[in-house]
Enzyme design. Structure first.
Site, mmCIF file in Angstrom:
data_model
loop_
_atom_site.group_PDB
_atom_site.id
_atom_site.type_symbol
_atom_site.label_atom_id
_atom_site.label_comp_id
_atom_site.label_asym_id
_atom_site.label_seq_id
_atom_site.Cartn_x
_atom_site.Cartn_y
_atom_site.Cartn_z
ATOM 1 N N GLU A 17 0.880 -1.148 0.070
ATOM 2 C CA GLU A 17 -0.075 0.082 -0.065
ATOM 3 C C GLU A 17 0.832 1.457 0.149
ATOM 4 O OE1 GLU A 17 -3.377 0.298 0.028
ATOM 5 O OE2 GLU A 17 -3.959 -1.874 0.623
ATOM 6 N N CYS B 3 -2.441 9.234 2.332
ATOM 7 C CA CYS B 3 -2.158 8.817 0.752
ATOM 8 C C CYS B 3 -3.006 9.235 -0.254
ATOM 9 C CB CYS B 3 -1.723 7.227 1.129
ATOM 10 S SG CYS B 3 -3.250 6.416 1.792
HETATM 11 P P1 NAD Z 1 8.174 5.497 4.618
HETATM 12 O O1 NAD Z 1 8.443 4.434 3.517
HETATM 13 O O2 NAD Z 1 9.358 6.272 5.027
HETATM 14 O O3 NAD Z 1 7.909 4.321 6.214
HETATM 15 C C1 NAD Z 1 6.871 3.306 6.171
HETATM 16 C C2 NAD Z 1 7.557 2.142 7.188
HETATM 17 O O4 NAD Z 1 8.729 1.465 6.613
HETATM 18 C C3 NAD Z 1 8.127 2.399 8.369
HETATM 19 O O5 NAD Z 1 7.505 1.856 9.418
HETATM 20 C C4 NAD Z 1 9.518 2.534 8.274
HETATM 21 O O6 NAD Z 1 10.086 2.483 9.627
HETATM 22 C C5 NAD Z 1 9.644 1.409 7.441
HETATM 23 N N1 NAD Z 1 10.810 1.074 6.578
HETATM 24 C C6 NAD Z 1 11.644 2.228 6.172
HETATM 25 N N2 NAD Z 1 12.715 1.594 5.462
HETATM 26 C C7 NAD Z 1 12.492 0.289 5.332
HETATM 27 C C8 NAD Z 1 13.189 -0.635 4.921
HETATM 28 N N3 NAD Z 1 14.162 -0.421 4.040
HETATM 29 N N4 NAD Z 1 12.527 -2.134 5.104
HETATM 30 C C9 NAD Z 1 11.562 -2.186 5.848
HETATM 31 N N5 NAD Z 1 10.828 -1.011 6.288
HETATM 32 C C10 NAD Z 1 11.363 0.085 6.246
HETATM 33 O O7 NAD Z 1 6.725 5.932 4.557
HETATM 34 P P2 NAD Z 1 6.228 7.258 5.760
HETATM 35 O O8 NAD Z 1 6.797 8.277 5.557
HETATM 36 O O9 NAD Z 1 6.071 6.468 7.235
HETATM 37 O O10 NAD Z 1 4.447 7.138 5.254
HETATM 38 C C11 NAD Z 1 4.246 8.121 4.264
HETATM 39 C C12 NAD Z 1 4.083 7.290 2.889
HETATM 40 O O11 NAD Z 1 3.191 6.253 3.084
HETATM 41 C C13 NAD Z 1 3.477 8.052 1.815
HETATM 42 O O12 NAD Z 1 4.120 7.665 0.652
HETATM 43 C C14 NAD Z 1 2.082 7.563 1.599
HETATM 44 O O13 NAD Z 1 1.577 7.964 0.506
HETATM 45 C C15 NAD Z 1 2.280 6.199 2.145
HETATM 46 N N6 NAD Z 1 0.765 5.580 2.606
HETATM 47 C C16 NAD Z 1 0.197 4.971 1.839
HETATM 48 C C17 NAD Z 1 -1.065 4.116 2.167
HETATM 49 C C18 NAD Z 1 -1.747 3.384 1.297
HETATM 50 O O14 NAD Z 1 -2.803 2.689 1.856
HETATM 51 N N7 NAD Z 1 -1.455 3.164 -0.030
HETATM 52 C C19 NAD Z 1 -1.485 4.486 3.361
HETATM 53 C C20 NAD Z 1 -0.818 5.330 4.261
HETATM 54 C C21 NAD Z 1 0.693 5.968 3.902
#
Ligand code: NAD
Length: 511
Positions: free
Chosen positions: A265, A299
């Site tokens: 997602e 998102c």
């Molecule tokens: P992010 O990608 O920075 O982090 C998301 C999660 O991934 C966090 O828990 C982080 O610690 C973890 N993470 C980071 N690097 C990783 C790796 N290499 N391996 C595994 N896990 C890792 O995102 P964010 O800033 O927390 O959230 C914002 C983003 O999320 C935006 O792009 C938004 O559009 C998206 N989002 C999408 C949805 C959806 O349903 N499509 C919903 C909410 C947010």
């Protein structure tokens, strides 16, 4: 620490303390680095959380696998009863948990409470599912044979969540996975660790009351390293990842390498198409929440307004007025008069500043906003930008802040083309009164997104439908409809009760 301030006494109602343990595997025990949780509204420390070490993750994964053997054997309706009780426990903590979401993530209180309500709704949905999980019977071509589809739990799964929906996204995954018979290890965002601890304490209270192993819902607060450990762990049969497209792409590849399953997602770049016959009152009241609500940190936030040339000037000028009307309502997200809270981190403020500066450099015009608000915390003005080409890299990129690009279109076909030309495919909406155009929009040559709305904002989904998007949004679906299938494995079973062997397609082999 804010937790010591009586104003925030709701934190104690959630069992939180100055120093909290961020790992739960039946026991609360952590050996990793201690991190601080900040309030984005004032930059002050709320409390501390000790995160997971690599061996803490290992203990969570092992305990989750042990707990699975027990959990998978419980009848689905019995698992549903536990999820029902979790829904009730959340109802009891609705106010304090909502306030914590508002304090730690930064969204306004009604939206924060709405997020907890969403978890409660998905518990209700999962309860019904627990008594109706289907399994189809197909007619067999062979006499005395039956062909059935049997769905079984997957095993332990990993749930990695983003900061912006720190309760709901876990809830969507957890409630459905629990009735499906999976156990989970949750790695939340490390900037919303207190919400994760508080939610897990609520779930734990229900598991304990029912003598169920706590590791059915394990928690592992940590950063990227713990996320990577989980992603590479073959015990995690599914990795449900919510976050940015860049990280999600790496996660998808890593999980695929070990032939695990992933549910992605990822980021969106959502558009509203304003048709020549759009009801502008409806559009304007939707657009404010769609573009500026949650300070642009959904998102599904509207990032592009694709406006018919006939209505372009009127829409831009009315939108500027409605943005101007909320400027005085930007502030502390816990206060009832606030409509827009802060961005989540100083890094998000920097990304906002960079995007605005780049837009100006490329010839864009700041019609409204564009500035950081001088006050404590991480506040920015909701921003309207015009004059950039529909396909400029800036417009095609997701900046997670309240910035909307207004783009003129000559007709609906061009609106659909622009809507679909970005990499992401999460949400979209058409404002029109024309029935034929509605069906064009939802048809094969219409919007290519996972969420295709008409006359409502791009954001604010209900739990009954499947949630998720296409293309660089990752293709995953969560919540309602048949999303439960992602949390189970399917076996096609043919049973022969005829007493004779007959081959399919009537093949004769030997005598
Ligand atoms: P992010 O990608 O920075 O982090 C998301 C999660 O991934 C966090 O828990 C982080 O610690 C973890 N993470 C980071 N690097 C990783 C790796 N290499 N391996 C595994 N896990 C890792 O995102 P964010 O800033 O927390 O959230 C914002 C983003 O999320 C935006 O792009 C938004 O559009 C998206 N989002 C999408 C949805 C959806 O349903 N499509 C919903 C909410 C947010």
């Amino acid at each position: 620490y804010l937790i010591e301030d009586p104003k925030y006494s709701f934190l104690k109602d959630l069992g939180l303390e100055n120093k909290n343990v961020g790992v739960f595997n039946g026991k609360w025990e952590a050996h990793g680095q201690v991190i601080q949780s900040f309030s984005p509204a004032n930059g002050k420390v709320i409390a501390e959380v000790q995160t997971a070490s690599s061996s803490d993750y290992e203990a969570c994964a092992a305990a989750s696998q042990d707990a699975w053997h027990y959990w998978a054997e419980l009848p689905a309706p019995a698992r549903g009863e536990i999820v029902r009780q979790i829904g009730d426990a959340l109802r009891e903590k609705l106010q304090p948990l909502g306030k914590l979401v508002s304090l730690e993530m930064g969204k306004i209180l009604p939206e924060a409470i709405g997020e907890v309500v969403e978890y409660i709704h998905v518990c209700d949905l999962a309860l019904g599912l627990s008594r109706s999980l289907p399994g189809t019977v197909f007619p067999s071509e062979r006499p005395g044979h039956i062909l059935i589809e049997k769905w079984n739990p997957l095993g332990p799964i990993g749930i990695i969540t983003a900061f912006n929906f720190p309760v709901a996204v876990f809830g969507w995954n957890s409630a459905i996975a629990m009735v499906c018979g999976d156990t989970s290890v949750w790695k939340p965002s490390d900037t919303t660790p207190l919400v994760a601890v508080a939610v897990t304490k609520i779930v734990e209270s229900v598991l304990k009351k029912n003598d169920i192993p706590g590791a059915v819902a394990a928690l592992c607060v940590g950063g990227k390293e713990i996320g990577q450990q989980l992603v590479q762990d073959p015990r995690m049969k599914l990795v449900s990842f919510t976050g940015s497209t860049a990280v999600g792409q790496q996660v998808g590849v890593e999980v695929q390498k070990r032939f695990g399953r992933h549910l992605l997602e990822l980021g969106g770049n959502n558009a509203i198409v304003v048709n020549s016959d759009a009801n502008l009152d409806l559009l304007l009241s939707a657009a404010l929440f769609a573009c500026a609500g949650t300070a642009g940190q959904r998102c599904t936030t509207t990032r592009r307004l694709l406006i018919h040339k006939k209505l372009y000037n009127e829409v831009v000028s009315r939108l500027k007025k409605s943005f101007a009307g909320v400027i005085s309502k930007i502030g502390d997200p816990l206060l009832p008069e606030t409509l827009i809270g802060p961005l989540h981190t100083p890094a998000a403020v920097e990304a906002y500043k960079r995007t605005v500066a780049e837009a100006v450099k490329q010839g864009g015009k700041i019609e409204f906003g564009g500035k950081v608000i001088e006050r404590e915390g991480f506040f920015v003005e909701p921003t309207i930008i015009t004059g950039l080409p529909h396909d400029s890299p800036l417009v095609k990129n997701e900046c997670f802040a309240p910035i909307v690009y207004c783009i003129e279109i000559p007709d609906l076909e061009t609106g659909i083309k622009y809507n679909n030309e970005v990499d992401q495919g999460l949400s979209s909406s058409l404002f029109t009164e024309n029935l034929g155009d509605v069906f064009k929009w939802i048809g094969p040559h219409g919007s290519d997104c996972g969420i295709v709305n008409v006359n409502i904002p791009t954001n604010g989904a209900e739990v009954g439908g499947a949630f998720g998007g296409e293309k660089a949004t990752g293709g995953g679906r969560e919540c309602g409809s048949d999303s439960w299938k992602a949390y189970m494995r399917r076996a096609t079973v043919t049973i022969n009760y005829s007493g004779a062997i007959k081959l399919a397609q009537n093949i004769k082999f030997g005598d």
